[in-house]
Design an enzyme around this catalytic site. Structure first.
Site, PDB file in Angstrom:
ATOM      1  N   CYS A  71       0.836  -1.205   0.000  1.00 44.76           N
ATOM      2  CA  CYS A  71       0.000   0.000   0.000  1.00 44.76           C
ATOM      3  C   CYS A  71       0.872   1.256   0.000  1.00 44.76           C
ATOM      4  O   CYS A  71       1.788   1.387   0.808  1.00 44.76           O
ATOM      5  CB  CYS A  71      -0.922   0.005   1.217  1.00 44.76           C
ATOM      6  SG  CYS A  71      -2.001   1.448   1.287  1.00 44.76           S
ATOM      7  N   CYS A  77      -1.017   6.326   6.865  1.00 42.37           N
ATOM      8  CA  CYS A  77      -2.386   6.007   7.284  1.00 42.37           C
ATOM      9  C   CYS A  77      -2.356   5.209   8.586  1.00 42.37           C
ATOM     10  O   CYS A  77      -1.459   4.386   8.798  1.00 42.37           O
ATOM     11  CB  CYS A  77      -3.066   5.207   6.176  1.00 42.37           C
ATOM     12  SG  CYS A  77      -4.590   4.390   6.670  1.00 42.37           S
ATOM     13  N   CYS A 159      -6.448   1.677  -0.906  1.00 42.26           N
ATOM     14  CA  CYS A 159      -6.399   0.821   0.283  1.00 42.26           C
ATOM     15  C   CYS A 159      -6.410  -0.650  -0.115  1.00 42.26           C
ATOM     16  O   CYS A 159      -7.198  -1.071  -0.969  1.00 42.26           O
ATOM     17  CB  CYS A 159      -7.580   1.140   1.197  1.00 42.26           C
ATOM     18  SG  CYS A 159      -7.643   0.110   2.682  1.00 42.26           S
ATOM     19  N   GLN A 285     -20.011  -8.501  11.373  1.00 46.69           N
ATOM     20  CA  GLN A 285     -18.569  -8.721  11.329  1.00 46.69           C
ATOM     21  C   GLN A 285     -17.985  -8.152  10.036  1.00 46.69           C
ATOM     22  O   GLN A 285     -18.541  -8.370   8.949  1.00 46.69           O
ATOM     23  CB  GLN A 285     -18.256 -10.213  11.419  1.00 46.69           C
ATOM     24  CG  GLN A 285     -18.434 -10.801  12.806  1.00 46.69           C
ATOM     25  CD  GLN A 285     -17.294 -10.462  13.756  1.00 46.69           C
ATOM     26  OE1 GLN A 285     -16.366  -9.726  13.422  1.00 46.69           O
ATOM     27  NE2 GLN A 285     -17.370 -10.986  14.961  1.00 46.69           N
ATOM     28  N   TYR A 314     -24.777 -10.733  24.679  1.00 40.49           N
ATOM     29  CA  TYR A 314     -24.128  -9.724  23.824  1.00 40.49           C
ATOM     30  C   TYR A 314     -24.230 -10.195  22.372  1.00 40.49           C
ATOM     31  O   TYR A 314     -23.241 -10.336  21.661  1.00 40.49           O
ATOM     32  CB  TYR A 314     -22.662  -9.506  24.233  1.00 40.49           C
ATOM     33  CG  TYR A 314     -22.467  -9.305  25.720  1.00 40.49           C
ATOM     34  CD1 TYR A 314     -22.650  -8.052  26.299  1.00 40.49           C
ATOM     35  CD2 TYR A 314     -22.107 -10.366  26.545  1.00 40.49           C
ATOM     36  CE1 TYR A 314     -22.484  -7.869  27.670  1.00 40.49           C
ATOM     37  CE2 TYR A 314     -21.941 -10.197  27.912  1.00 40.49           C
ATOM     38  CZ  TYR A 314     -22.122  -8.937  28.472  1.00 40.49           C
ATOM     39  OH  TYR A 314     -21.964  -8.764  29.821  1.00 40.49           O
ATOM     40  N   CYS A 407     -12.784 -10.165  21.484  1.00 36.99           N
ATOM     41  CA  CYS A 407     -12.072  -9.344  20.505  1.00 36.99           C
ATOM     42  C   CYS A 407     -10.931  -8.570  21.163  1.00 36.99           C
ATOM     43  O   CYS A 407     -10.216  -7.833  20.494  1.00 36.99           O
ATOM     44  CB  CYS A 407     -13.036  -8.377  19.818  1.00 36.99           C
ATOM     45  SG  CYS A 407     -13.888  -7.258  20.950  1.00 36.99           S
TER      46      CYS A 407
END
Length: 451
Positions: A71, A77, A159, A285, A314, A407
C-alpha cells in the site's frame, strides 16, 4: 528521564496490542505502533509510577523482518500497522502476545492454534471514511485518519484491505464534492457539511450500500452524485445509496435523519448458509469469510446441542444465535442495542427460525428476569469485557459449558480469572486472525465446569 526527553533505540519486543519496548540507559520505555527489531526515535510523553511512555517520532531503520508494504499509504495512514511484515510472522506474533497474556492460567497444552483469514487483502466488507484535509487549511480529502492524528486525513484511494470498488467510489465522491467546493465539517469549529462516507459490501451477494453522512448546515444537490455513482464501472452492484444527517458534535456516525437516494436502504449477506438483511447501521462482522471460520470454531466448541437451550449474551444482530438455533432446541439472544435486536428478529424470520428469542436490554439487568437455567452460554462481549456483576450472575447459572468469544484478549484475561476461581477450567482455546495487518485478533475459549 522526564517528559520531552528524546530517546532512541531498538525495539526489543512488542506486547499486545502494539506496545513496543525500548531499553534506554537501563530504563524500560514503551513506544506504541512499533515493530520488533526497528530502530526508532521517540519523545517521552508520559511518566508515572516508574513507567515511561514515549511517542514515536521516526523509524530510522526497519526491522530485518520487514519488507516493502504493497500500500502506498502504509506508514502514513493509521489503518494498518503490520503490513510490512510477512503474514506468517504476523500470525506468530499474535500467538505469542496472547499466550503471554494468558500465561498465568497454564493453558498452553490445550491451545489449538491460530486460523488465518481466508483473505489477507481485500477482506473488509465495511469502511468508514472521513472528510477533512491532509493538513490544516489543506485541500478537501476523503479517507482515513493519519497515524497519530485526530484531525489530518489521508486520501486512501488505493487501500489494500477493501475491494477495489471501495477505492473507485471514494475517488468519485471526493472528485464530485471538490468540483463543487463543498466544505467539510470542521471538528474544531463545528462548521461545514461533509462528515463521513460509509461503504458496506455483501461479499457473498456482491451488493454495495453507500451512506453519505453530512451535517444539515447547507442544502446539498445529490441527484448528480447518484448519477455519478450508478454510472461507475463496478464489480459489485449498488443495492442502495442513503444520505444520513448528523448534527451531533461527536466525531462518530450518528443519525438525526436519513433519506433514501437510490435503491433500498439495506443489502444482504450470507454466512454459513444463513441470510442476513443489513441496514446502514447494523452491526455485522467486517470480515465475512473470516466470520464464517470464527463461527465454525464456536459451533465446533459447542458440540451436540440439539436438545439444549443456549443463551447468546451480547448477541448483536443475532448471527451466532441463529447459527446455533439451527442445531439447538432453543437459542436466546440478549443485546442492549434495540435496533440490533429488531434486525435479529427480521433475520430469524428470513431464515425460517422459530426457535429463536431475542431480548433487548443490558445483560446485567436481563439476567435477573431469565430465571430458567440454560444448558450452555455463549459470550461475545464488547471490547471492555463483561461487567463484574453480570459476570457473577453468569457464573451463578452453574452451566457446564461456556464459549467465550473475545475481541480483546486483555479483557478476556481479566474475566477468565473469575471463571477459574469459581470452579471452571479452560478445556480448549484458539485464535482467529480476523484482521490481517492490524493489531487485532479474536480468541475463542471453551470453558467447562470442573466435575
Amino acid at each position: 528521564m522526564k517528559k520531552g526527553d528524546k530517546v532512541e533505540g531498538i525495539v526489543e519486543s512488542v506486547s499486545f496490542p502494539n506496545k513496543g519496548t525500548v531499553m534506554v540507559d537501563g530504563i524500560k520505555v514503551t513506544v506504541k505502533n512499533t515493530i520488533e527489531g526497528q530502530k526508532i526515535k521517540a519523545v517521552v510523553n508520559k511518566k508515572r509510577k516508574g513507567k515511561v511512555e514515549a511517542r514515536l517520532q521516526e523509524v530510522t531503520e526497519k526491522s530485518p523482518e520487514e519488507t516493502d508494504a504493497p500500500c502506498k499509504d502504509f506508514g502514513t495512514c493509521g489503518g494498518c500497522l503490520y503490513q510490512s511484515l510477512p503474514h506468517a510472522l504476523q500470525l506468530e506474533m499474535k500467538e505469542r502476545q496472547v499466550k503471554e497474556l494468558l500465561s498465568d492460567y497454564g493453558i498452553d497444552n490445550c491451545y489449538e492454534g491460530i486460523t488465518p483469514s481466508p483473505r489477507v487483502f481485500g477482506y473488509r466488507n465495511k469502511m468508514e471514511y472521513s472528510f477533512g484535509d491532509p493538513c490544516m487549511d489543506g485541500p478537501l480529502t476523503l479517507g482515513l485518519h493519519k497515524r497519530g492524528s485526530i484531525y489530518d486525513i489521508v486520501e486512501t484511494d488505493a487501500c489494500q484491505l477493501v475491494h477495489e470498488d471501495f477505492n473507485r467510489i471514494l475517488s468519485a465522491v471526493l472528485r464530485y464534492f471538490k468540483e463543487r467546493n463543498t466544505p467539510f465539517y470542521h471538528k474544531r469549529t463545528h462548521e461545514g457539511v461533509l462528515r463521513h462516507l460509509v461503504l458496506r459490501q455483501g461479499v457473498k451477494t456482491h451488493q454495495l450500500l453507500i451512506n453519505l453522512v453530512t451535517s444539515s448546515q447547507h442544502e446539498l444537490e445529490l441527484g448528480g452524485l447518484v448519477t455519478v455513482l450508478t454510472e461507475l464501472n463496478l464489480d459489485n452492484k449498488i443495492a442502495g445509496i442513503v444520505h444520513t444527517i448528523n448534527d451531533q458534535i461527536a466525531d462518530a456516525v450518528k443519525v438525526d435523519d436519513m433519506k433514501l437516494l437510490y435503491g433500498e436502504p439495506h443489502f444482504y449477506e450470507e454466512i454459513l448458509g444463513l441470510l442476513f438483511k443489513i441496514s446502514p447501521f447494523s452491526f455485522f462482522q467486517t470480515n465475512t469469510l473470516g466470520a464464517e471460520r470464527l463461527y465454525s470454531i464456536v459451533r465446533d466448541y459447542v458440540g451436540d446441542i440439539d436438545d439444549k437451550v443456549v443463551y447468546d449474551l451480547y448477541s448483536g444482530t443475532g448471527t451466532i444465535t441463529q447459527m446455533l438455533a439451527a442445531v439447538a432446541k432453543k437459542a436466546v439472544g440478549v443485546e442492549i442495542v434495540e435496533e440490533a435486536v429488531e434486525a435479529a428478529k427480521v433475520n430469524a424470520e428470513l431464515n425460517d427460525l422459530d426457535n429463536c428469542e431475542f431480548i433487548a436490554g443490558d445483560v446485567l439487568k436481563v439476567l435477573d428476569d431469565l430465571t430458567a437455567r440454560p444448558d450452555a452460554i455463549i459470550l461475545d462481549p464488547p471490547r471492555e469485557g463483561i461487567h463484574p456483576k453480570a459476570l457473577q450472575k453468569i457464573i451463578d447459572y452453574g452451566v457446564d459449558m461456556i464459549v467465550y468469544v473475545s475481541c480483546k484478549p486483555t479483557s478476556l484475561a481479566n474475566d477468565l480469572r473469575a471463571f477459574i476461581d469459581a470452579g471452571y477450567q479452560v478445556e480448549r482455546w484458539a485464535l482467529m486472525d480476523m484482521f490481517p495487518h492490524t493489531t487485532h485478533v479474536e480468541t475463542v475459549v471453551l470453558i467447562t465446569k470442573v466435575k
